[in-house]
Design an enzyme around this catalytic site. Structure first.
Site, PDB file in Angstrom:
ATOM      1  N   GLY A   1      33.501  21.903  -6.539  1.00 12.04           N
ATOM      2  CA  GLY A   1      34.536  22.640  -7.281  1.00 12.04           C
ATOM      3  C   GLY A   1      34.016  24.000  -7.674  1.00 12.04           C
TER       4      GLY A   1
ATOM      5  N   GLY B   1      44.380  28.206   0.274  1.00 13.81           N
ATOM      6  CA  GLY B   1      44.425  29.248   1.305  1.00 13.81           C
ATOM      7  C   GLY B   1      45.473  28.891   2.343  1.00 13.81           C
TER       8      GLY B   1
ATOM      9  CD  GLN C   1      30.845  15.839  -4.768  1.00 17.50           C
ATOM     10  OE1 GLN C   1      31.360  15.964  -5.860  1.00 17.50           O
ATOM     11  NE2 GLN C   1      30.020  16.745  -4.261  1.00 17.50           N
ATOM     12  NE  ARG C   2      35.187  18.942   2.387  1.00 16.70           N
ATOM     13  CZ  ARG C   2      34.769  20.170   2.680  1.00 16.70           C
ATOM     14  NH1 ARG C   2      34.581  21.040   1.709  1.00 16.70           N
ATOM     15  NH2 ARG C   2      34.558  20.548   3.909  1.00 16.70           N
TER      16      ARG C   2
ATOM     17  NE  ARG D   1      12.226  14.488 -10.486  1.00 18.60           N
ATOM     18  CZ  ARG D   1      11.144  14.858 -11.160  1.00 18.60           C
ATOM     19  NH1 ARG D   1      11.180  15.897 -11.975  1.00 18.60           N
ATOM     20  NH2 ARG D   1      10.008  14.183 -11.034  1.00 18.60           N
TER      21      ARG D   1
ATOM     22  CG  ASP E   1      38.345  21.874  -4.839  1.00 23.94           C
ATOM     23  OD1 ASP E   1      37.340  21.170  -4.997  1.00 23.94           O
ATOM     24  OD2 ASP E   1      38.378  22.838  -4.061  1.00 23.94           O
TER      25      ASP E   1
ATOM     26  NE  ARG F   1      36.089  26.090   3.861  1.00 24.47           N
ATOM     27  CZ  ARG F   1      36.728  25.426   2.892  1.00 24.47           C
ATOM     28  NH1 ARG F   1      37.953  25.770   2.569  1.00 24.47           N
ATOM     29  NH2 ARG F   1      36.129  24.436   2.252  1.00 24.47           N
TER      30      ARG F   1
HETATM   31  O1  F6P Z   1      37.858  23.026  -1.437  1.00 26.85           O
HETATM   32  C1  F6P Z   1      37.101  21.892  -1.207  1.00 26.85           C
HETATM   33  C2  F6P Z   1      35.631  22.181  -1.342  1.00 26.85           C
HETATM   34  O2  F6P Z   1      34.909  20.999  -1.058  1.00 26.85           O
HETATM   35  C3  F6P Z   1      35.187  22.771  -2.670  1.00 26.85           C
HETATM   36  O3  F6P Z   1      35.083  21.827  -3.704  1.00 26.85           O
HETATM   37  C4  F6P Z   1      33.871  23.385  -2.291  1.00 26.85           C
HETATM   38  O4  F6P Z   1      33.522  24.391  -3.197  1.00 26.85           O
HETATM   39  C5  F6P Z   1      34.158  23.915  -0.919  1.00 26.85           C
HETATM   40  O5  F6P Z   1      35.221  23.151  -0.396  1.00 26.85           O
HETATM   41  C6  F6P Z   1      32.998  23.828   0.029  1.00 26.85           C
HETATM   42  O6  F6P Z   1      33.371  24.441   1.222  1.00 26.85           O
HETATM   43  P1  F6P Z   1      32.649  24.259   2.625  1.00 26.85           P
HETATM   44  O7  F6P Z   1      33.004  22.942   3.194  1.00 26.85           O
HETATM   45  O8  F6P Z   1      33.173  25.379   3.444  1.00 26.85           O
HETATM   46  O9  F6P Z   1      31.168  24.338   2.367  1.00 26.85           O
END
Ligand code: F6P
Length: 359
Positions: free
Chosen positions: A181, A115, A285-286, A277, A138, A75
């Site tokens: 998100g 970004g 998720q990524r 809970r 997102d 980033r």
């Molecule tokens: O933009 C993708 C995302 O996974 C968002 O959903 C989440 O809020 C953010 O990135 C988390 O960022 P990082 O990987 O820097 O913790």
């Protein structure tokens, strides 16, 4: 000879490698040995600090299904781009332009989110030839109906909600599943609907904790002993939404919760007698392989990006509009956010079948 640099920037997601592969394969198909591709490492960082390498054709084979990015990512906040790196004495924008020249590039291909697109637009305005692809789980990039990564992340978040369903039913518990998100609720909205959540909380629709508690109580009266709440990371209460940004940040920090789901759980404990809970799948998720939809989308976007390069049609992002792949100027994309329309068809359909948005 065409020389093309590729970088991936911002948070990773599924499909980055599939998209890189598609751009490269389409260029090799069209130009054969008349193309050289430079892999720029770790996002804009590699372009700033000169960390790149000439890629070989076989670097792009066997990566279709692999998660993450073979180029690495980072980033590099847009706000900092024009701030001099005092430690290394580097003017970042100047350095990016110099490294672009050093590689002898005809075009820079950028895969990234919001970004990333602000910086891509800035570089385009600075005179570099830029083509970009929309990536993010997102799905919040302006100008495209779909970003790659979104459907794969949605599948994972949905599976989490599915799994939670069975344990929630068995134990007669309330579960809050926190879906990624921060700024927009697309992922949570889709996963919540697909997973059959009873309550969906998204940043675009501030919630009232009493309304959420009412759903739990109503379901109990109906003999349904469990409730599933899908809460976006950026879910916000009505009181919080009325605060100024700074005040809100200080308020959340003072509460000391790791994330919104834990705060909501405590607030609901005060209102109901249920066991509550929290489940936070987070960066799961990524990760992992892109789903079939994303593999196809990445292939289409990558091939379209290569076509723009061949046509020397620079300064564009390849986007999905009305199901077609089209170029959209970076100047149109940059600096805007595609949020969930609060009275849009999807939200209305969810409400029609009784899903609560806590409002
Ligand atoms: O933009 C993708 C995302 O996974 C968002 O959903 C989440 O809020 C953010 O990135 C988390 O960022 P990082 O990987 O820097 O913790």
């Amino acid at each position: 000879m065409k020389r093309v640099g590729i970088l991936t920037s911002g948070g990773d997601c599924q499909g980055l490698n599939a998209a890189i592969r598609a751009v490269a394969k389409a260029l090799y198909e069209a130009l054969g040995d008349d193309v050289e591709i430079y892999g720029i490492k770790n996002g804009y960082g590699g372009l700033i600090y000169g960390d790149y390498q000439k890629m070989k054709k076989n670097n792009f084979s066997g990566i279709l299904t692999i998660g993450g990015t073979i180029l690495g990512t980072s980033r590099q906040p847009f706000k900092q781009m024009r701030v001099i790196d005092e430690k290394n004495g580097i003017d970042k924008v100047k350095a990016m332009k110099e490294n672009y020249k050093k590689m002898g590039l005809d075009c820079l291909v950028v895969l990234g989110g919001n970004g990333t697109h602000k910086s891509a637009n800035m570089l385009s305005q600075e005179g570099l030839n830029v083509v970009s692809l929309p990536k993010t789980i997102d799905n919040d990039i302006y100008g495209t109906e779909m970003t790659f990564g979104f459907q794969s992340a949605c599948d994972i978040a949905t599976e989490v909600i599915d799994c939670i369903h069975s344990t929630a039913t068995s134990h007669r518990r309330v579960f809050i599943v926190e879906v990624m998100g921060h700024k927009v609720g697309w992922l949570n909205l889709h996963a919540g609907i697909a997973g059959g959540a009873d309550v969906i909380l998204i940043p675009e629709i501030p919630y009232d904790v009493e309304k959420v508690a009412e759903v739990i109580t109503r379901r109990e009266a109906q003999g349904k002993g469990f409730t599933i709440i899908a809460a976006a990371e950026g879910a916000i209460s009505k009181e919080e939404a009325a605060m100024k940004k700074k005040e809100f940040k200080a308020h959340r920090a003072s509460l000391g919760y790791p994330s919104v789901a834990y705060k909501l759980a405590d607030d609901l404990r005060e209102q109901t007698h249920y066991e509550i809970r929290v489940a936070v799948p987070g960066h799961f998720q990524r990760g992992g392989s892109p789903c079939a939809y994303d593999r196809v989308l990445c292939t289409r976007l990558g091939a379209a990006a290569a076509k723009l390069i061949l046509e020397e049609n620079y300064g564009n992002m390849v986007a999905v509009q009305s199901g077609m792949i089209v170029p959209v100027p970076l100047s149109v994309v940059a600096g805007k956010l595609k949020t969930v329309p609060v009275d849009g068809e999807l939200v209305r359909s969810a409400r029609d079948i009784g899903i609560s948005f806590g409002d």
